[in-house]
Design a protein around this motif. Structure first.
Motif: not given
Length: 382
Positions: A172-181, A193-206
């Protein structure tokens, strides 16, 4: 050039004698006293814990949880000399987008079991083929079947680097990422670290730095949120102080007593979920115990707590540099670190901000339908 990883298939198979020992320890629990009428004021409630542990000893079927995990392809590999366990659920849709789901504490990959089907195969769950994802769900180093960390220094930056390596090795050269906590912090770090590879973030905890001088006076909404955060800091942060300073002392008790382990985790579930007074309306007994038993059978409660120590001793326990990756935030009403959008925008490049109608710190388990719908909406344009 990254070294090619050796990736092996894996299935959860807890030996019978481990489960028999668990039941024996539960039966021999030495229960503490409790002030009459205290409820949950002093911490875990005695009456509730006794009932939960009776169910754990006599009725809970770990093999059903094991079967649910083993219904999905699982693998183990070694990255930076640390074992990493992960689920890798490929979608039947050829144009599916890759998405990593990253849990936190006191959670595990079990948190995401009810959303894997709808995310990977939306058509079979009343959705659209265009909303399909290839899903990777790693166990954090030190958690669950990734096993205990064997060296120091496993903070969120190092975990993010390991997960970036993992996604590369999976193609997966590029991907989306979800995280909580912790997962939210790790996903943010992957974006740094690698903004060119992460398509976007989905976050529930900031994690934010609060109002800045240029922001001017707080709004009424921000005053309310800040007061709630002050109450939380004054009454609910003891676990952070302990796990960030002396996690090993805590581990002796929790690794030896399943009732103690349950008390430590369930008290957080009681406070952090959206249940209106009945915890099991948000998470049923089998969900609660599936997660707790994961910590017990893998012996990782101590190494999971060490993440707080590693983060603190690396000077990382707090807001970091701004993440430039496009970010979608789902604000659940019982989440811990609630803030306003303008404060959050100091740390994140927010493109979507949604106030969710219900849910808490573990939305994939508490409100799987809402969670899946928001994931789909967030990444339709990626």
């Amino acid at each position: 050039m990254l070294e090619q990883l050796q990736i092996e298939q894996f299935q959860v198979a807890v030996p019978d004698d481990v489960l028999a020992d668990l039941r024996r320890r539960l039966a021999q629990t030495r229960w503490p006293d409790q002030v009459p009428g205290a409820g949950w004021d002093y911490g875990a409630n005695l009456e509730y814990l006794q009932a939960l542990c009776r169910y754990w000893e006599t009725e809970y079927d770990w093999r059903a949880t094991e079967e649910a995990l083993n219904a999905w392809p699982q693998f183990v590999t070694t990255i930076d000399e640390q074992r990493i366990h992960f689920l890798h659920a490929r979608s039947p849709e050829p144009n599916a987008r890759p998405l990593i789901l990253t849990h936190g504490w006191p959670s595990s990959v079990v948190e995401f079991l009810n959303v894997l089907g709808p995310l990977t195969d939306p058509v079979a769950h009343g959705g659209r083929a265009a909303d399909a994802f290839h899903i990777v769900v790693p166990s954090l180093p030190g958690y669950g079947w990734s096993g205990p960390t064997t060296t120091s220094g496993w903070h969120t930056g190092r975990i993010a680097a390991a997960f970036l390596d993992l996604m590369h090795q999976l193609g997966y050269s590029r991907f989306a990422a979800h995280g909580g906590d912790w997962g939210s912090v790790i996903c943010g770090e992957m974006g740094r670290q690698s903004p060119d590879r992460v398509l976007g973030l989905h976050l529930t905890f900031l994690v934010t730095a609060g109002l800045q001088p240029a922001d001017g006076a707080p709004t009424d909404e921000e005053l309310t949120l800040m007061a709630a955060q002050e109450r939380y800091n004054a009454t609910e942060q003891g676990y952070v102080a302990l796990q960030a300073t002396k996690p090993q002392s805590l581990a002796f008790g929790l690794n030896d007593s399943p009732a103690g382990l349950a008390a430590w985790i369930v008290e957080k579930l009681q406070t952090w979920t959206d249940h209106g007074g009945d915890l099991e309306s948000a998470l049923n007994k089998d969900q609660i115990l599936g997660n707790i038993t994961t910590y017990w059978v893998t012996g990782t409660v101590g190494s999971a707590a060490r993440l707080y120590y590693e983060e603190a001793h690396a000077g990382r326990l707090g807001p970091a540099e701004r993440v430039g990756v496009p970010t979608s935030v789902a604000v659940y009403p019982k989440e811990l670190n609630r803030t306003s959008r303008r404060i959050a925008e100091h740390q994140y490049n927010i493109e979507r901000w949604t106030n969710m109608p219900r849910g808490g710190h573990f939305p994939a388990a508490e409100q799987p339908d809402l969670f899946v719908a928001h994931i789909r909406e967030s990444f339709r344009a990626t």
